[in-house]
Design a protein around this motif. Structure first.
Motif, short mmCIF file in Angstrom:
data_model
loop_
_atom_site.label_atom_id
_atom_site.label_comp_id
_atom_site.label_asym_id
_atom_site.label_seq_id
_atom_site.Cartn_x
_atom_site.Cartn_y
_atom_site.Cartn_z
N SER A 202 40.61 34.75 34.85
CA SER A 202 40.10 35.46 36.03
C SER A 202 40.59 36.90 35.97
O SER A 202 41.75 37.18 36.30
CB SER A 202 40.58 34.77 37.31
N LYS B 66 40.95 41.17 36.49
CA LYS B 66 40.83 42.27 37.44
C LYS B 66 39.98 43.35 36.79
O LYS B 66 40.23 43.73 35.65
CB LYS B 66 42.20 42.84 37.79
N ASP C 240 36.69 48.79 40.22
CA ASP C 240 35.57 48.81 41.17
C ASP C 240 35.23 50.21 41.67
O ASP C 240 34.37 50.37 42.55
CB ASP C 240 35.85 47.89 42.36
N TYR D 158 33.13 46.33 38.21
CA TYR D 158 33.45 45.10 38.95
C TYR D 158 32.19 44.32 39.29
O TYR D 158 32.11 43.10 39.05
CB TYR D 158 34.21 45.49 40.23
N ALA E 87 38.40 39.81 40.29
CA ALA E 87 39.07 40.53 41.37
C ALA E 87 38.91 42.03 41.16
O ALA E 87 38.91 42.52 40.03
CB ALA E 87 40.55 40.16 41.40
N THR F 77 39.95 46.06 41.31
CA THR F 77 41.14 46.91 41.20
C THR F 77 40.66 48.35 41.01
O THR F 77 39.51 48.60 40.64
CB THR F 77 42.03 46.48 40.03
N TYR G 28 44.53 50.03 37.33
CA TYR G 28 44.25 49.36 36.06
C TYR G 28 44.82 50.13 34.88
O TYR G 28 45.47 49.57 33.99
CB TYR G 28 42.74 49.19 35.89
#
Length: 477
Positions: A356, A358, A361, A402, A420, A422, A427
């Motif tokens: 999963s 990150k 975005d 994202y 998710a 970030t 990042y």
């Protein structure tokens, strides 16, 4: 003899074969003409063909007959003394193969003969002088690319004014094959440099159906090697597509990476542009959204460049080097997805492995699928678009990394909520010497649309791409 002051150029039944009517100024002393005048003739419709060699054939006797020869270059023929009956046969593959055109040519006319059209003539006066300008230097190696067709082939239907039984013809010209056995003259090739990258592989796939496309790997054209262009047979190529680049944006911030980026993306590109210009080969150079600072969306081609990273700076310098070549095309693109390592592949594999991630975005743009980039480049070439800069990416709404990752998870059959969000700052804080990225990477596509090319919506391509990936996984399982 044409004593008009007007120069006229008209097409013939053979595509690209042009007949010129030329002003000849005569008096009791003789006559004068401008045999070839680049500025006037190009303005009147003659291709700007850049001749490099001038050949002259003196024919002492009436009835001297030569041809039919198709050489792998363009020719501009004219008569300096006397008169000829000329015959031309299209030996290029396609619907026009075998088309014939004939004309009587004196000092007041000339013809432009494109590559692959066989040329022959018969002198109608003694002491005829026949001149031709050509676009390639003659070499013994070039002879292997000649094609021929027989002067007397009845299927051509050429009505030679002087019977071939009475004409003066070489033994070699008498033995040329008839049209049904003549070797077609293939068009010049299109060289692709950087054949193992995503775009290079997409162009390789197009080359299965398009014999013009010839793809070279890094081993064959290593931009980091001194003299990497030496020995290349430039006369065989009309275009070079430069799909090679150093694209490791974070590595480019390190001392060794910086040197590689500038060598591959700028210094070597300048050498390539200079050599293409020297040999009159059109250069199509692929560039990136990283030449911009990312402050604006849907930027147009003329938007000022302002790169943030070493990678972007080296690519911007490469663009500037390419501008020195009169026959250049720069295609800027972004977020490329094709066969090889890319963001969509990474997200698909993470989804399959149960990871999963990150994902940033607050950086926005549109993906460009390599197949569309390859097709757009070939469209620009095949439709003869004017040189300059073009933007190309997928059609559709601007998205973020994202949002794109969530869609990949969903299309892959996984829960998109596993992705998710970030920020770019958060990042990249974990990456040593992280390169700054443009916040916005969306282009205006109006210019390339105006050429007749309609970009495909990236969501359509994404569904196709993920479906193909899932099918491979099912086969392996």
């Amino acid at each position: 003899m044409n004593d008009s002051n007007s120069l006229t150029i008209r097409p013939t039944q053979i595509a690209g074969l042009l007949e010129l009517s030329m002003p000849v100024h005569a008096d009791e002393r003789g006559w004068f003409k401008e045999n070839w005048q680049r500025e006037k003739m190009v303005a009147a419709g003659l291709p700007d063909f850049h001749p490099v060699q001038n050949n002259v054939s003196f024919n002492a006797f009436r009835g001297t007959t030569r041809g039919l020869h198709a050489e792998p270059w363009d020719k501009y023929i004219s008569v300096l003394s006397g008169k000829i009956f000329g015959a031309w046969v299209d030996l290029r593959p396609g619907a026009g193969f075998g088309t014939v055109y004939t004309a009587t040519v004196g000092p007041d006319s000339a013809l432009f003969i494109p590559r692959g059209v066989a040329n022959g003539f018969q002198t109608l006066d003694p002491d005829t002088v026949y001149s031709y300008l050509v676009t390639e230097h003659w070499t013994e190696q070039a002879r292997s690319n000649y094609s021929y067709v027989n002067l007397a082939d009845p299927t051509l239907g050429i009505n030679w004014p002087i019977s071939l039984d009475e004409a003066i013809i070489s033994e070699a010209d008498l033995k040329h094959p008839n049209l049904d056995e003549a070797k077609p003259v293939l068009p010049k090739k299109i060289a692709v440099l950087g054949g193992t990258g995503q775009l290079g592989r997409a162009l390789t796939a197009l080359g299965v159906e398009d014999p013009r496309i010839e793809v070279f790997s890094r081993a064959e054209f290593d931009f980091e090697r001194s003299g990497f262009l030496e020995g290349f047979p430039w006369a065989n190529y009309s275009h070079v597509i430069n799909a090679a680049a150093m694209t490791a944006v974070d590595e480019a911030e390190t001392p060794p990476g910086r040197r590689r980026a500038w060598q591959v993306n700028s210094t070597a590109v300048a050498s390539l542009a200079a050599r293409c210009a020297q040999h009159d080969v059109t250069l199509v150079h692929v560039s990136t959204d990283y030449v911009f600072d990312g402050k604006d969306q849907d930027v147009k081609e003329q938007h000022p460049i302002s790169p943030l990273s070493v990678y972007g700076q080296s690519k911007a310098a490469g663009e500037v080097a390419v501008l020195s070549h009169p026959n250049h095309v720069v295609v800027r693109t972004s977020w490329v997805v094709g066969e090889g390592k890319n963001f969509v592949d990474t997200m698909f594999n993470l989804a399959q492995r149960g990871v999963s991630p990150k994902v940033i975005d607050d950086q926005f743009g549109r993906p460009t699928f390599a197949v569309d980039l390859a097709q757009a480049i070939m469209h620009l070439i095949d439709t003869g678009q004017p040189g300059g800069t073009y933007h190309l990416q997928g059609e559709g709404e601007v998205t973020s990394w994202y949002e794109l990752a969530r869609r990949v998870f969903s299309l892959s059959g996984h829960d998109p909520d596993r992705v998710a969000p970030t920020s770019a700052v958060e990042y990249l804080s974990s990456v040593a010497l992280a390169a700054p990225r443009p916040r916005n990477s969306s282009f205006s596509l109006n210019k390339i649309r105006a050429t007749g090319y309609l970009p495909v919506n990236y969501l359509v391509r994404l569904e196709e791409y993920i479906e193909a990936k899932r099918n491979i996984v099912q086969i392996l399982d």
